[in-house]
Design an enzyme around this catalytic site. Structure first.
Site, short mmCIF file in Angstrom:
data_model
loop_
_atom_site.label_atom_id
_atom_site.label_comp_id
_atom_site.label_asym_id
_atom_site.label_seq_id
_atom_site.Cartn_x
_atom_site.Cartn_y
_atom_site.Cartn_z
N HIS A 32 28.20 35.91 20.38
CA HIS A 32 27.77 36.91 21.36
C HIS A 32 28.74 36.98 22.53
CE1 HIS A 32 23.99 38.56 19.99
NE2 HIS A 32 23.60 37.36 19.60
N GLN A 92 25.07 32.60 17.30
CA GLN A 92 24.80 32.78 18.72
C GLN A 92 26.09 32.74 19.52
OE1 GLN A 92 21.71 33.65 19.84
NE2 GLN A 92 21.47 33.70 17.62
N HIS A 102 -16.03 43.49 56.08
CA HIS A 102 -16.32 43.17 54.68
C HIS A 102 -17.77 42.71 54.54
CE1 HIS A 102 -11.98 43.22 54.06
NE2 HIS A 102 -12.14 42.97 52.77
N ASP A 108 16.62 38.76 14.49
CA ASP A 108 17.34 39.73 15.33
C ASP A 108 17.16 41.16 14.83
OD1 ASP A 108 18.36 38.03 17.20
OD2 ASP A 108 20.33 37.81 16.25
N GLU A 129 15.74 30.01 23.72
CA GLU A 129 15.42 31.37 23.30
C GLU A 129 15.04 31.37 21.82
OE1 GLU A 129 17.58 35.78 23.25
OE2 GLU A 129 18.80 33.96 23.30
N HIS A 130 15.90 30.82 20.99
CA HIS A 130 15.66 30.72 19.54
C HIS A 130 15.64 29.25 19.15
CE1 HIS A 130 18.16 34.46 20.11
NE2 HIS A 130 17.13 34.98 19.45
#
Length: 433
Positions: A266, A263, A424, A365, A331-332
């Site tokens: 990135h 990670q 209405h 991934d 996220e993971h």
């Protein structure tokens, strides 16, 4: 580096404030970027193709004179696919097949039921008509993004998928184009940046307006997506990539270190955190980081990421680890544990959960099957991975029988009167005999 990576202990009195500060990420806005995006969106909305060509030539160093030069025919995609090695082509196809098989299980179906008086109620599920897929281009290209965005759209039944991918300096990534061929992308334009988002959102003389825009991009793309939301749908505005590893000390410290690196490589804002019950194992992971980091091609990025936003955290037990994990909502999430399955039910907030020592996040991934477009910045507390459901919409079906109108009319009229909406009330009452 190692002296600067955080080592925390959940027993420390200031642990939670320290953790919250570590997790805090202000996506914020850069005034220069926002102003540039405003100008680009306005220009494309006003002049269409002319603005798209002008910005594409300027930012991607091209010399296109008309939009036809910026659209790739299907033959170019097929040629890219054919040019791959047998191994590359097989890997891409295996990944595509697995992603499709997984997402076919997500398809929602229309339904309805009939009440005793003949009134029919239900829900009609329909796919979006046209979707725009943004794919980063040049050397920073991700064929996996094509698979993860295009396949669920096609499985959902989206009629037309328009892909935009910048080609700076004319550089085309053949894996990205091959992925477009495999997934059945309908049209591909070699444009990028905010101008591509604007073209998809507003439509131009050549680029058709879409209903939703999906796919990752840089800060200009993210800003443009935020601004066009409402005119079109968007998937999400994603933050930096995140991984949280929960360990009981039973794994291989080199594996854990490399999972953290995966990670961190990135970008410098990516976040890699280890929660571990075993202080001695944390020491071993610490040593693995020191030993393995010099061997990594993206050493500087990993180093900066771990120093800025990484942490090795000692926790009291696995129950506490799960409690902290739910606070982080990563996220993971890797459950790097013996008997990991029993802890899955303790996790309420995570984009994707990887169970056991063999379930490395990198497989998710690329080729495990589930989508890799996941909620970040703690948004897993309230949102979900990208899926087929993001490319389908629901319409309510209401078919009231004459008998049903006699029952429902007085109820609606009474409630409408209470809201001061006389038209209405009378509209409902007109149907009552």
């Amino acid at each position: 580096m190692s002296e600067q990576i955080r080592r925390l202990d959940s027993r420390d009195g200031d642990f939670y404030p320290t953790l919250d500060a570590l997790l805090a990420f202000e996506s914020g806005t850069d005034e220069k970027i926002e102003n540039a995006v405003t100008d680009i969106l306005k220009a494309v909305r006003t002049t269409g193709d002319v603005a798209v060509i002008e910005y594409t030539n300027r930012f991607d160093r091209l010399e296109a004179r008309q939009m036809a030069e910026l659209e790739l025919p299907r033959t170019v995609l097929e040629e890219a696919l054919a040019s791959l090695s047998d191994a590359q082509r097989a890997a891409l196809q295996i990944a595509a097949d697995r992603v499709e098989a997984y997402h076919r299980r997500q398809v929602a179906e229309s339904w309805e039921y009939t009440e005793a008086d003949g009134t029919r109620l239900g829900q009609i599920v329909t796919p979006l008509d046209r979707v725009g897929l943004y794919v980063p281009g040049g050397r920073a290209a991700y064929p996996s993004s094509v698979l993860m965005n295009a396949i669920p759209a096609k499985v959902a039944g989206v009629k037309e998928l328009i892909m935009v991918v910048p080609t700076p300096g004319g550089e085309r990534n053949k894996l990205v184009l091959a992925a477009a061929a495999i997934t059945g992308v309908d049209r591909v334009f070699t444009i990028g940046g905010a101008q591509a988002v604007a073209a998809l959102a507003y439509g131009t003389q050549t680029v058709p307006q879409v209903d939703k825009i999906v796919g990752p991009g840089n800060a200009y793309v993210a800003s443009a997506k935020r601004r066009v939301f409402g005119t079109v749908g968007i998937d999400m505005v994603a933050g930096p990539s995140e991984v949280l590893v929960i360990s009981d000390g039973s794994g291989d410290p080199d594996w854990v270190a490399m999972d953290l690196f995966a990670q961190a490589e990135h970008d410098e804002l990516a976040q890699s955190i280890l929660l571990c019950t075993d202080a001695e194992f944390i020491d071993r992971v610490y040593a693995s980081i020191e030993n393995l980091l010099p061997t990594m091609p993206r050493q500087e990025t990993i180093d900066a990421s771990l120093r800025n936003r990484g942490a090795l955290i000692k926790v009291a037990d696995l129950d506490e680890a799960c409690t902290i994990a739910n606070r982080i909502a990563p996220e993971h999430l890797e459950l790097s544990l013996e008997g990991a399955e029993q802890w899955v039910s303790k996790i309420r907030h995570a984009g994707a959960i990887f169970v056991g020592h063999w379930s490395v996040e990198a497989l998710g991934d690329y080729c495990a099957g589930p989508n890799h477009v996941l909620p970040t910045m703690r948004s897993a507390r309230f949102s979900s991975p990208l899926g087929v459901y993001d490319f389908q919409k629901r319409s309510s079906l209401i078919h009231v029988s004459e008998a049903g109108a006699q029952t429902l009319g007085p109820v609606a009229a009474l409630l409408a009167e209470g809201e001061g909406l006389q038209a209405h009330a009378r509209s409902a009452a007109y149907r009552v005999k």
